[in-house]
Design an enzyme around this catalytic site. Structure first.
Site, PDB file in Angstrom:
ATOM      1  N   SER A 137       0.763  -1.111   0.106  1.00  0.00           N
ATOM      2  CA  SER A 137      -0.012   0.015   0.003  1.00  0.00           C
ATOM      3  C   SER A 137       0.786   1.200   0.015  1.00  0.00           C
ATOM      4  O   SER A 137       2.042   1.404   0.768  1.00  0.00           O
ATOM      5  CB  SER A 137      -0.736   0.031   1.322  1.00  0.00           C
ATOM      6  OG  SER A 137      -1.747   0.822   1.512  1.00  0.00           O
ATOM      7  N   LYS A 248     -18.168  13.537  -6.357  1.00  0.00           N
ATOM      8  CA  LYS A 248     -17.112  14.651  -6.518  1.00  0.00           C
ATOM      9  C   LYS A 248     -17.507  15.051  -7.790  1.00  0.00           C
ATOM     10  O   LYS A 248     -18.438  15.948  -8.178  1.00  0.00           O
ATOM     11  CB  LYS A 248     -15.668  14.226  -6.062  1.00  0.00           C
ATOM     12  CG  LYS A 248     -15.709  13.703  -4.766  1.00  0.00           C
ATOM     13  CD  LYS A 248     -14.216  13.637  -4.343  1.00  0.00           C
ATOM     14  CE  LYS A 248     -13.927  12.759  -2.912  1.00  0.00           C
ATOM     15  NZ  LYS A 248     -14.508  13.656  -1.700  1.00  0.00           N
TER      16      LYS A 248
HETATM   17  C1  LIG Z   1      -9.093   9.320  -1.959  1.00  0.00           C
HETATM   18  C2  LIG Z   1     -10.440   9.209  -1.645  1.00  0.00           C
HETATM   19  N1  LIG Z   1     -10.930   7.958  -1.817  1.00  0.00           N
HETATM   20  C3  LIG Z   1     -12.167   7.665  -1.202  1.00  0.00           C
HETATM   21  C4  LIG Z   1     -12.998   8.684  -0.801  1.00  0.00           C
HETATM   22  C5  LIG Z   1     -14.434   8.451  -0.116  1.00  0.00           C
HETATM   23  O1  LIG Z   1     -15.183   9.174  -1.342  1.00  0.00           O
HETATM   24  P1  LIG Z   1     -16.934   9.224  -0.914  1.00  0.00           P
HETATM   25  O2  LIG Z   1     -16.809  10.609  -0.402  1.00  0.00           O
HETATM   26  O3  LIG Z   1     -17.645   8.701  -2.048  1.00  0.00           O
HETATM   27  O4  LIG Z   1     -17.218   8.164   0.257  1.00  0.00           O
HETATM   28  C6  LIG Z   1     -12.295  10.151  -0.662  1.00  0.00           C
HETATM   29  C7  LIG Z   1     -13.066  11.358   0.093  1.00  0.00           C
HETATM   30  O5  LIG Z   1     -14.345  11.501  -0.056  1.00  0.00           O
HETATM   31  C8  LIG Z   1     -11.010  10.477  -1.291  1.00  0.00           C
HETATM   32  O6  LIG Z   1     -10.484  11.519  -1.131  1.00  0.00           O
END
Ligand SMILES: Cc1ncc(COP(=O)(O)O)c(C=O)c1O
Length: 408
Positions: A137, A248
């Protein structure tokens, strides 16, 4: 006897003392005036401009997306009323999954309440069912990835951020016969760096590892049809699992993974965070699908956003305002001090009607506190020029104030 309230309060106080306590601003969105919004200050309603929204293309206020949501809302009602297995699947869910799968050139896709839940569930489920699997990771991975890996209970190794050489050293050091998965993001949400996806895939193939990419901050913004960095780099077929969000650039709510039919069927069948939760409302699915359809053909909006980002950076450079340079649309202005970061953000809002959220620990490491500036496809160059002017003024005031406080 345990004084539970006291235990919790001490934790909160520790955050307050380190200036890492989070304060929420009520950003009352305006569909008509985005990126402007309204907020209350000392009993008065004020207008400000948002420079930190992840609604990158302004799709949450797009008339066609709103109309679609409103139409299906009246047809289907507000909630789905069930988990996917128990009366919570509609044509809108299936159709959206098909659209997402085709967008990422994958056989199948699976919807979740958000991309956080999609990461958490997918990684945890894969790990729990392949006990021997070692996660590899990136050190800057999002909290949802870290939690998913941690919850699986599997072994993990961490490679230095975007460091291909370190990644290969780790892969070499692991037993060749053990299953492995490399987990990374395409666009890192806080420093805006972009992963060397092609190189990572090359190593994954060499060492027979699965690949899992989080494209949350890239979906809608990169590639011919906006499918993300993998599309831009022509790597969609090469990656095993893609994670994305509908919240987003797509402007609605929800998250997903896209992968082979077998991987999707496996997560669908074993993923606790998929099975035991109410499905997304049908109207949200329909609106998200509409938004994706528009994004796929509206290249001009992402081109405009990237153009405005470049303009912002040219102005920042001209004013000698230091930002973390990267190839993405995220512009972090480094402040490197949690308290100062908040003071600057407060002044921008209160004195200039400019909203930029300070980003502090644990979202970024201590010493990397920043103002993460986001310009959307809806911001004008005049608005960006005004932001830079205001920021320059506040930064100057802060450094003068700081110098005055220094002992002679
Ligand atoms: C890199 C990353 N992955 C996943 C998420 C989670 O996405 P969601 O808002 O759809 O739960 C976020 C932020 O919200 C993020 O910045």
């Amino acid at each position: 006897m345990n004084d539970y309230q006291n235990i919790f309060q001490r934790k909160i106080t520790a955050l307050q003392q380190s200036n890492n306590y989070r304060y929420f601003l009520n950003v009352n969105k305006s569909a008509r005036h985005f990126p402007f919004f309204y907020f209350d200050q000392q009993g008065e309603t004020k207008r400000a401009i948002n420079f930190c929204s992840n609604d990158y293309l302004g799709m949450s206020v797009d008339e066609e997306v709103i109309s679609k949501l409103s139409f299906v809302l009246h047809q289907s009602g507000t909630g789905s009323g069930g988990t996917r297995n128990i009366s919570g699947t509609t044509n809108h869910h299936q159709s959206l999954e098909q659209t997402i799968a085709a967008w990422h050139q994958k056989e199948s896709a699976l919807l979740f309440g958000g991309a956080y839940l999609a990461n958490l569930t997918s990684l945890q489920t894969i790990g729990r069912h392949i006990k021997e699997l070692i996660f590899i990771s990136d050190e800057r991975n999002h909290a949802s990835i870290i939690e998913g890996i941690r919850n699986s209970g599997n072994s993990k190794v961490i490679f230095r951020h975007n460091d291909i050489q370190h990644l290969e050293e780790l892969l070499q050091s692991l037993p060749a016969d053990k299953p492995k998965m490399i987990v990374f993001e395409s666009v890192y949400s806080m420093n805006g760096s972009i992963a060397p996806v092609k190189e990572i895939i090359r190593l994954a193939k060499k060492y027979n590892a699965l690949t899992y990419i989080d494209e949350v901050h890239a979906v809608g913004l990169y590639g011919e049809t906006g499918a993300g960095i993998c599309e831009q780099e022509n790597l969609l077929q090469e990656i095993d699992i893609i994670n994305g969000t509908l919240a987003k650039a797509v402007g609605v709510i929800g998250g997903y993974i896209a992968a082979s039919q077998t991987i999707i069927d496996f997560i669908r069948s074993y993923g606790s965070g998929f099975i035991f939760t109410t499905s997304l409302p049908p109207a949200n699915c329909a609106a998200a699908e509409k938004s994706i359809n528009l994004i796929q053909v509206q290249q001009q909006h992402r081109a405009r956003m990237h153009g405005t980002v470049n303009y912002l950076r040219r102005l920042l450079e001209a004013e000698a305002i230091h930002f973390i340079s990267n190839d993405s649309h995220i512009t972090p202005v480094l402040i490197a001090d949690a308290a100062k970061c908040k003071i600057i953000a407060d002044k921008l809002l209160e004195q200039h009607g400019v909203y930029v959220q300070p980003v502090n620990y644990p979202t970024v490491p201590v010493g990397e506190e920043c103002l993460r500036i986001i310009v959307t496809a809806r911001h004008t160059r005049e608005q960006v020029a005004q932001l830079v002017k205001n920021l320059k003024q506040v930064l100057l005031e802060e450094s003068t104030h700081h110098m005055q406080k220094q002992p002679a």
